[in-house]
Design a protein around this motif. Structure first.
Motif, PDB file in Angstrom:
ATOM      1  N   THR A 196       6.582 -11.216  -1.604  1.00 32.44           N
ATOM      2  CA  THR A 196       6.505  -9.886  -0.982  1.00 32.44           C
ATOM      3  C   THR A 196       6.572  -9.978   0.549  1.00 32.44           C
ATOM      4  O   THR A 196       6.729 -11.044   1.101  1.00 32.44           O
ATOM      5  N   ARG A 197       6.380  -8.840   1.172  1.00 35.84           N
ATOM      6  CA  ARG A 197       6.440  -8.705   2.634  1.00 35.84           C
ATOM      7  C   ARG A 197       7.718  -9.294   3.230  1.00 35.84           C
ATOM      8  O   ARG A 197       7.717  -9.989   4.235  1.00 35.84           O
ATOM      9  N   ILE A 198       8.797  -9.045   2.537  1.00 42.15           N
ATOM     10  CA  ILE A 198      10.138  -9.267   3.060  1.00 42.15           C
ATOM     11  C   ILE A 198      10.882  -8.041   2.570  1.00 42.15           C
ATOM     12  O   ILE A 198      10.289  -7.215   1.891  1.00 42.15           O
ATOM     13  N   GLU A 199      12.181  -7.918   2.851  1.00 40.84           N
ATOM     14  CA  GLU A 199      12.924  -6.830   2.237  1.00 40.84           C
ATOM     15  C   GLU A 199      13.473  -7.337   0.915  1.00 40.84           C
ATOM     16  O   GLU A 199      14.137  -8.365   0.882  1.00 40.84           O
ATOM     17  N   LEU A 230       3.854  -6.115  10.482  1.00 42.26           N
ATOM     18  CA  LEU A 230       3.672  -5.591   9.125  1.00 42.26           C
ATOM     19  C   LEU A 230       3.918  -6.654   8.054  1.00 42.26           C
ATOM     20  O   LEU A 230       3.297  -6.640   7.003  1.00 42.26           O
ATOM     21  N   LEU A 231       4.862  -7.575   8.326  1.00 42.90           N
ATOM     22  CA  LEU A 231       5.225  -8.515   7.268  1.00 42.90           C
ATOM     23  C   LEU A 231       4.574  -9.887   7.439  1.00 42.90           C
ATOM     24  O   LEU A 231       3.950 -10.402   6.519  1.00 42.90           O
ATOM     25  N   LEU A 234       0.070 -10.854   8.206  1.00 44.98           N
ATOM     26  CA  LEU A 234      -0.960 -10.944   7.168  1.00 44.98           C
ATOM     27  C   LEU A 234      -1.054 -12.355   6.568  1.00 44.98           C
ATOM     28  O   LEU A 234      -1.978 -12.640   5.810  1.00 44.98           O
ATOM     29  N   ASP A 235      -0.129 -13.255   6.922  1.00 45.82           N
ATOM     30  CA  ASP A 235      -0.245 -14.657   6.513  1.00 45.82           C
ATOM     31  C   ASP A 235      -1.219 -15.419   7.406  1.00 45.82           C
ATOM     32  O   ASP A 235      -1.590 -16.556   7.100  1.00 45.82           O
ATOM     33  N   PHE A 265      -3.900  -4.684   1.668  1.00 47.97           N
ATOM     34  CA  PHE A 265      -4.240  -5.911   2.399  1.00 47.97           C
ATOM     35  C   PHE A 265      -4.837  -6.997   1.509  1.00 47.97           C
ATOM     36  O   PHE A 265      -4.791  -8.180   1.819  1.00 47.97           O
ATOM     37  N   GLY A 275       4.965 -19.392   1.861  1.00 52.03           N
ATOM     38  CA  GLY A 275       5.243 -18.024   2.286  1.00 52.03           C
ATOM     39  C   GLY A 275       5.482 -17.943   3.787  1.00 52.03           C
ATOM     40  O   GLY A 275       6.381 -17.246   4.251  1.00 52.03           O
ATOM     41  N   ARG A 310       8.937 -16.594   5.307  1.00 50.79           N
ATOM     42  CA  ARG A 310       8.881 -15.348   6.071  1.00 50.79           C
ATOM     43  C   ARG A 310       9.337 -15.514   7.516  1.00 50.79           C
ATOM     44  O   ARG A 310       9.767 -14.556   8.144  1.00 50.79           O
ATOM     45  N   GLN A 316      10.455  -0.922  -6.665  1.00 48.13           N
ATOM     46  CA  GLN A 316      11.825  -0.811  -6.165  1.00 48.13           C
ATOM     47  C   GLN A 316      12.805  -1.378  -7.171  1.00 48.13           C
ATOM     48  O   GLN A 316      12.561  -2.426  -7.759  1.00 48.13           O
ATOM     49  N   THR A 363      15.377  -0.368   0.581  1.00 49.58           N
ATOM     50  CA  THR A 363      14.087  -0.261   1.264  1.00 49.58           C
ATOM     51  C   THR A 363      14.113   0.805   2.361  1.00 49.58           C
ATOM     52  O   THR A 363      13.133   1.020   3.064  1.00 49.58           O
ATOM     53  N   PHE A 407       0.105  -1.059  -4.668  1.00 49.60           N
ATOM     54  CA  PHE A 407       1.084  -2.133  -4.519  1.00 49.60           C
ATOM     55  C   PHE A 407       2.388  -1.598  -3.952  1.00 49.60           C
ATOM     56  O   PHE A 407       2.912  -0.581  -4.381  1.00 49.60           O
ATOM     57  N   ALA A 435       5.996  -3.681  -2.479  1.00 48.86           N
ATOM     58  CA  ALA A 435       6.541  -5.020  -2.259  1.00 48.86           C
ATOM     59  C   ALA A 435       6.747  -5.359  -0.791  1.00 48.86           C
ATOM     60  O   ALA A 435       6.696  -6.528  -0.414  1.00 48.86           O
ATOM     61  N   THR A 436       6.969  -4.368   0.052  1.00 49.03           N
ATOM     62  CA  THR A 436       7.227  -4.692   1.455  1.00 49.03           C
ATOM     63  C   THR A 436       5.932  -4.785   2.254  1.00 49.03           C
ATOM     64  O   THR A 436       5.892  -5.425   3.290  1.00 49.03           O
ATOM     65  N   LEU A 437       4.888  -4.123   1.795  1.00 49.18           N
ATOM     66  CA  LEU A 437       3.691  -4.044   2.622  1.00 49.18           C
ATOM     67  C   LEU A 437       2.505  -4.836   2.077  1.00 49.18           C
ATOM     68  O   LEU A 437       1.603  -5.191   2.820  1.00 49.18           O
ATOM     69  N   SER A 438       2.499  -5.120   0.774  1.00 44.57           N
ATOM     70  CA  SER A 438       1.320  -5.740   0.185  1.00 44.57           C
ATOM     71  C   SER A 438       1.165  -7.195   0.606  1.00 44.57           C
ATOM     72  O   SER A 438       2.135  -7.947   0.632  1.00 44.57           O
ATOM     73  N   ALA A 439      -0.097  -7.554   0.889  1.00 49.28           N
ATOM     74  CA  ALA A 439      -0.389  -8.953   1.166  1.00 49.28           C
ATOM     75  C   ALA A 439      -0.181  -9.777  -0.104  1.00 49.28           C
ATOM     76  O   ALA A 439       0.239 -10.924  -0.055  1.00 49.28           O
ATOM     77  N   ALA A 440      -0.463  -9.174  -1.266  1.00 45.86           N
ATOM     78  CA  ALA A 440      -0.363  -9.895  -2.533  1.00 45.86           C
ATOM     79  C   ALA A 440       1.064 -10.355  -2.771  1.00 45.86           C
ATOM     80  O   ALA A 440       2.014  -9.638  -2.506  1.00 45.86           O
ATOM     81  N   GLN A 441       1.215 -11.565  -3.298  1.00 46.33           N
ATOM     82  CA  GLN A 441       2.546 -12.052  -3.653  1.00 46.33           C
ATOM     83  C   GLN A 441       2.440 -12.935  -4.885  1.00 46.33           C
ATOM     84  O   GLN A 441       1.357 -13.331  -5.287  1.00 46.33           O
TER      85      GLN A 441
END
Ligand code: SF4
Ligand code: SF4
Lengths: 510, 323
Positions: free
Chosen positions: A10-13, A118-119, A122-123, A162, A495, A499, B48, B53, B79, B81-87
C-alpha cells in the motif's frame, strides 16, 4: 530460506505485489536476521489504454492518456501533446510551453508532498507519539483526541488509516515524531494548494482540461498570473521551511538508508520543462557506469518474456504492440520490461539529479545536494539509495518551484497560447519528458486521420518491471537484493526501499 | 472529541445544503450527518479496481471539510490502499475483518474487468472475489467516479478487458442495486462524494435516477444549461478557434449539452476554476458517453478532415466505377 510476500503493497499508486526470497543473515556485524536474496515485482492491474486508443481521433489522446494516472496525469498529457506536435509538423508557442510547464510544476509539487508525507513518512514516523503530545496546536491536539477516542472505543481498526502497521524501528524521539506529524497534517493542505495553482491554468486538477498540441486552450490573463503567484509563493515557503528541512532531518535520523536500496548504476533522463522548443530546464542525458551519453529514444526496446502479453518482444515502441495473455506461462507481471541499450535503467529524481551532475548543469541544484549529503558524510553517488531518492526529490522540488516564478513572469497576455495546425492523414511522432517519477515516452502513429498505434513507456515501467528476456531484473528488483530485514513477519525495510521509488502501477501497466 | 463545535457543524451543513440546492431548512440535518461521519459511527472501506487513483486524489482536494479532518475524523477510513499504513497480510486481515461486520460504507473506485478477471488482482485472486462479499455486506455502496459509474475510460470502445461499471457487476451477480449510489465525473468532485455521504447518513438514500443511481441533487442539470456562455449559444455565436473567450465552444466540440453535472456552479479545486472558464470544451467526463465511442471525439477538428477524405474516396470510387 523464507519467502516473504507483500500484497497489497500500500501507500503507492495502484496494485503492486513484492515477493522476496530471504536467507538467514550470517554476517554478525548486523543484528538483522534476514537478507533478501532476490525479489520479484508484480503489477496487478491492466486496462489496455494503448489498445483502446487505436482508431480514435489523435486529439482525443491528450485527454485519454491523462487517465492513465490520477497522480501524475499532466506529464502524460504533455507527452501526448509533444508527440502530436511532431506528427502534425508544428511546435509549441512560447505561452503554450510556459502554461504547460506551470501546470506540470503544480503536479510535481503535489506529487512530492503526497509522496514524502502521505505515502512514505508513515514508514518512519511513529504515529503513536501523537498520544504524548502536550502542546496546544489545535490541529494536532484534535488529532490526538481523535486517536485517544478511537483507542478507547475499542473498535475494529482503531486509528485507521494509521494503524495497524508493520512494527519496526520507527523514530524514537517524541519531538521529532510530533513535528513530522504536524507537517504530515499540513502537507494535506499544501498538496491541495499545489493543485489549485495548476487549476488556475488547467481548469481542473487532476485530469486537466486546457492542454492542447502547440500549447493550451486557456489564454494568459493577468488576474490568473497573480492568483498563481500568491499560491506558488506559499508553496515555496513550505518547501524551504518545512519540506526540505524534514527530508534532511529524516536523512540524519536514518543515515544507513543511504547504503540501502542501491539500484543499477544506469540512469536515464529525457529532460523536462521546455524552455524553448530545443532546450529544457532539466537537461536530458544517460549515465551508465559513470559515463555520460546523449539520450536517444531509438535505444529503447520493450521485452515481454515475463509479462502477461503474447506480443513480439524486444521491439522499439513505434513497433511495439499490446496483446494481453493473462494466463501466460512463466509470466509474473502486467508490466512490460523496457530496456535502454538492453540495460535495466533507474529513473526518477535521483537519476535526473545524477544526470545534471554529469552534465555539469543546474549548478545550484547540485550544490545544495552536495551540502545536504555532506551533513551525513555522503557523496553524490549515495543518491542511488533509498534515502538518496527522497533527498533528490526534495532538492529538485525547490528549484523547479523557484524557476516557475520566473515562468510566471515570462507569460505574455498579449500573445496567444496555441496556434492553428493541420491534421495529417498519416504521421508519426513521439514525446519524451520527465514525469515526477521518471522518464516518460509516448509514441504515436496516425493513419487515415486516426490513431493507428499508440505506445507508452512510463517511469514505473522502467523501475518496477519484471525481468527482461535476458533474465535481467529491474531497478526495484535489483535494489532489494541484499537488503537486511530484522523481522520477516514485519518486512518494513522492504517497503521503505520500494516506496523510495514512488511506484505508480496504474501508470506503469496502463 | 469536542474539537469541532456545534456551530462549525451548522456552518458546514449550511454550505453543503446551499451547494445541494436544498435551502437552509436542511442545514441542521446535514450538520448532523457530518457529525455522524466525524464520530466514526460508520467505517469506510475504499477499494480500487481498474482505476487511476484520480478520484482518491480529488477527494484530498476537498476544501470544506478539509482533507485531514476528512480522512481522520469524517470518513473513518478503515482501509484505503493509497493512505493506509497497513500493508500485505496486515491489510488483508483488516479488510476481511471489516467485511465480516455488515453495515459499513463501501466506496469503489475504478471499473471491474468482467471480460478478463485477471486484469485486476488482489492478493493473487481476481478482484471480483473480494468485491462480491464487500458489496453484499455493505450498508451502502458508493461508485465513485466515471469508471465505477459507467465503465469510463477503461470501458472505451475496443477495450480488451471487458471493463464494466459497478452497477453492471452488481446486476450480473443479481445483487440489489437499491443501496447503490453513483458519483460520476472524472475525477469525482469531492463535494459530490462528501455531500452524498452526509445526506445518506442523516436523511437516508438521496433521490437518485433509476438508470445510473446518481443523486439528482448533483447530477440533474446540464453543464450547458448553467454555462455562463449559454447566451452565446442562444445567439449562435460560436468560437471557431481555440482561445476564443467570447463565444460558445459548441462547434469546437463542447459536450456540455449532454453532460449532467453541476460543474459551472461547483467548479474545481475549491472553486478555483472550471473547464469552460479555462476555455476548454467540456469533454463530458460526467456522462455515460465519456470516451465511449471512437466516432464521438472530444474535439471536432478532425471530423472535417475525415469527412473530406470520405467524399474524396467516394468520388474516386464512382470515377473508377464509371470507367
Ligand atoms: S460552451 Fe459548451 S456548455 Fe457552454 S453554452 Fe456552449 S455548448 Fe453549452
Ligand atoms: S464541464 Fe464537462 S468536462 Fe468539465 S468537469 Fe464538468 S462534465 Fe467534466
Amino acid at each position: 530460506m523464507t519467502i516473504v510476500k507483500i500484497d497489497p503493497l500500500t501507500r503507492i499508486e495502484g496494485h503492486l505485489k513484492i515477493e522476496t526470497v530471504m536467507d538467514t543473515n550470517t554476517d554478525s556485524k548486523f543484528k538483522e536476521k534476514f537478507r533478501v536474496r532476490e525479489a520479484r515485482s508484480t503489477g496487478l492491474m491492466f486496462r489496455g489504454v494503448e489498445v483502446l486508443l487505436q482508431g480514435r481521433d489523435p486529439m482525443d489522446a491528450q485527454h485519454i492518456v491523462q487517465r492513465i494516472c490520477g497522480v501524475c496525469p499532466i506529464a502524460h498529457g504533455i507527452a501526448s501533446c509533444m508527440a502530436q506536435e511532431v506528427a502534425y509538423r508544428t511546435e509549441a508557442t512560447a505561452n503554450g510551453r510556459l502554461i504547460q510547464n506551470l501546470i506540470l510544476v503544480s503536479d510535481y509539487i503535489h506529487s512530492c508532498f503526497t509522496h514524502f508525507y502521505l505515502l512514505a513518512a508513515l514508514d518512519f514516523v511513529n504515529v503513536k507519539a501523537i498520544l504524548e503530545y502536550k502542546g496546544n496546536d489545535p490541529k494536532i491536539s484534535g488529532l490526538k483526541q481523535w486517536a485517544q477516542q478511537e483507542l478507547k472505543d475499542n473498535r475494529i481498526s482503531p486509528v485507521a488509516p494509521f494503524l495497524p502497521r508493520y512494527e519496526g524501528d520507527y523514530i524514537e524521539n517524541v519531538d521529532v515524531n510530533i513535528s513530522l506529524l504536524a507537517h504530515y497534517v499540513q502537507a494535506f493542505d499544501m498538496r491541495a494548494l499545489a493543485y489549485k495553482m495548476g487549476c488556475v491554468f488547467g481548469g481542473k486538477m487532476p485530469h486537466t482540461m486546457s492542454l492542447l498540441p502547440t500549447g493550451a486552450n486557456v489564454n494568459v490573463r493577468v488576474d490568473d498570473i497573480l492568483s498563481a503567484k500568491t499560491k506558488l509563493e506559499e508553496l515555496i515557503t513550505f518547501i524551504n521551511q518545512v519540506y526540505l528541512p524534514d527530508v534532511a532531518l529524516l536523512a540524519k535520523s536514518y543515515p544507513q538508508y543511504f547504503k540501502i536500496g542501491k539500484g543499477p548504476e544506469a540512469f536515464l533522463c529525457a529532460g523536462v520543462f521546455r524552455e524553448s522548443n530545443y532546450d529544457m530546464y532539466i537537461k536530458p542525458g544517460v549515465v551508465i557506469n559513470g559515463a555520460l551519453e546523449e539520450f536517444n529514444q531509438e535505444m529503447i526496446t520493450e521485452d515481454v518474456r515475463f509479462s502477461y502479453y503474447s506480443s513480439r518482444s524486444k521491439m522499439h515502441p513505434f513497433e511495439s504492440e499490446t496483446k494481453a495473455d493473462p494466463y501466460k506461462q512463466g509470466a509474473y507481471s502486467w508490466l512490460k520490461a523496457p530496456r535502454y541499450k538492453r540495460k535495466a535503467m533507474q529513473v526518477g529524481p535521483a537519476a535526473r539529479l545524477l544526470v545534471q551532475y554529469a552534465r555539469k548543469n543546474n549548478h545550484e541544484m547540485c550544490q545544495l545536494s552536495d551540502k545536504l549529503l555532506e551533513e551525513i558524510g555522503g557523496k553524490p553517488g549515495d543518491l542511488n539509495s533509498a534515502m538518496g531518492r527522497h533527498l533528490a526529490r526534495a532538492v529538485e522540488c525547490k528549484f523547479i518551484a523557484e524557476r516557475a516564478m520566473q515562468w510566471l513572469d515570462q507569460l505574455n497576455p498579449k500573445e496567444p497560447s496555441a496556434k492553428d495546425f493541420d491534421l495529417p492523414e498519416t504521421g508519426i511522432g513521439y514525446g519524451c519528458l520527465e514525469a515526477p517519477r521518471g522518464t516518460l515516452g509516448h509514441w504515436l502513429k496516425i493513419k487515415n486521420y486516426v490513431i493507428e498505434n499508440y505506445q507508452c513507456v512510463v517511469p514505473t515501467t522502467w523501475n518496477c518491471s519484471p525481468r527482461d528476456d535476458d533474465g535481467q531484473p529491474s531497478a526495484v528488483e535489483q535494489s532489494l537484493e541484499g537488503t537486511l530485514v530484522a523481522d520477516a513477519e514485519n518486512p518494513i525495510e522492504v517497503g521503505r526501499v520500494v516506496r523510495s521509488f514512488d511506484p505508480c502501477i496504474a501508470c506503469s501497466v496502463h | 472529541m469536542n474539537q469541532i463545535s456545534r456551530r462549525e457543524f451548522l456552518k458546514m451543513g449550511a454550505s453543503l445544503a446551499a451547494m445541494i440546492g436544498l435551502g437552509p431548512l436542511y442545514a441542521p440535518a446535514l450538520a448532523e450527518g457530518l457529525q455522524e461521519i466525524v464520530y466514526g459511527r460508520v467505517r469506510i472501506l475504499w477499494l480500487q479496481g481498474q482505476s487511476c487513483t484520480g478520484c482518491s486524489v480529488s477527494l484530498l482536494d476537498s476544501a470544506s471539510p478539509g482533507p485531514v479532518s476528512l480522512v481522520t475524523r469524517y470518513m473513518s477510513l478503515a482501509f484505503h490502499a493509497t493512505l493506509s499504513a497497513a500493508q500485505g497480510q496486515v491489510a488483508m486481515d483488516m479488510i476481511y475483518q471489516l467485511v465480516q461486520k455488515p453495515g459499513y460504507v463501501l466506496i469503489f473506485e475504478g471499473a471491474v474487468p468482467m471480460g478478463m478477471p485477471r486484469a485486476s488482482l488482489v492478493n493473487d485472486k481476481p478482484l471480483e472475489e473480494l468485491l462480491l462479499p464487500a458489496v453484499q455486506n455493505a450498508g451502502v455502496v458508493i461508485a465513485v467516479g466515471t469508471c465505477a459509474t459507467y465503465g469510463g475510460m477503461p470501458a472505451a470502445e475496443g477495450n480488451p478487458t471487458g471493463a464494466a461499471s459497478l452497477r453492471k457487476f452488481m446486476e450480473a451477480k443479481r445483487l440489489n442495486t437499491g443501496n447503490l449510489l453513483a458519483v460520476p465525473n472524472c475525477p469525482a468532485p469531492p463535494e459530490s462524494l462528501v455531500g452524498s455521504l452526509a445526506y445518506y447518513l442523516k436523511l437516508g438514500m438521496p433521490p437518485k435516477d433509476p438508470q445510473f443511481h446518481r443523486p439528482t441533487m448533483f447530477y440533474s442539470r446540464s453543464v450547458h444549461a448553467e454555462c455562463p456562455r449559454y447566451h452565446y449559444y442562444q445567439n449562435s455565436q460560436f468560437a471557431s478557434d481555440f482561445g476564443d473567450e467570447h463565444n460558445c465552444l459548441f462547434k469546437l466540440g463542447c459536450l456540455g449539452p449532454i453532460s449532467f453535472s453541476d460543474c459551472p456552479r461547483r467548479q474545481w479545486n475549491d472553486r478555483t476554476n472550471w473547464c469552460v472558464r479555462a476555455n476548454s470544451p467540456c469533454i463530458s467526463c460526467s456522462s455515460e458517453y465519456f470516451c465511449a465511442l471512437k466516432d464521438v471525439p472530444f474535439f471536432r477538428k478532425g471530423e472535417a478532415y475525415r469527412a473530406l477524405k470520405k467524399t474524396v474516396n467516394k468520388s474516386t470510387e464512382s470515377k473508377s466505377q464509371g470507367e
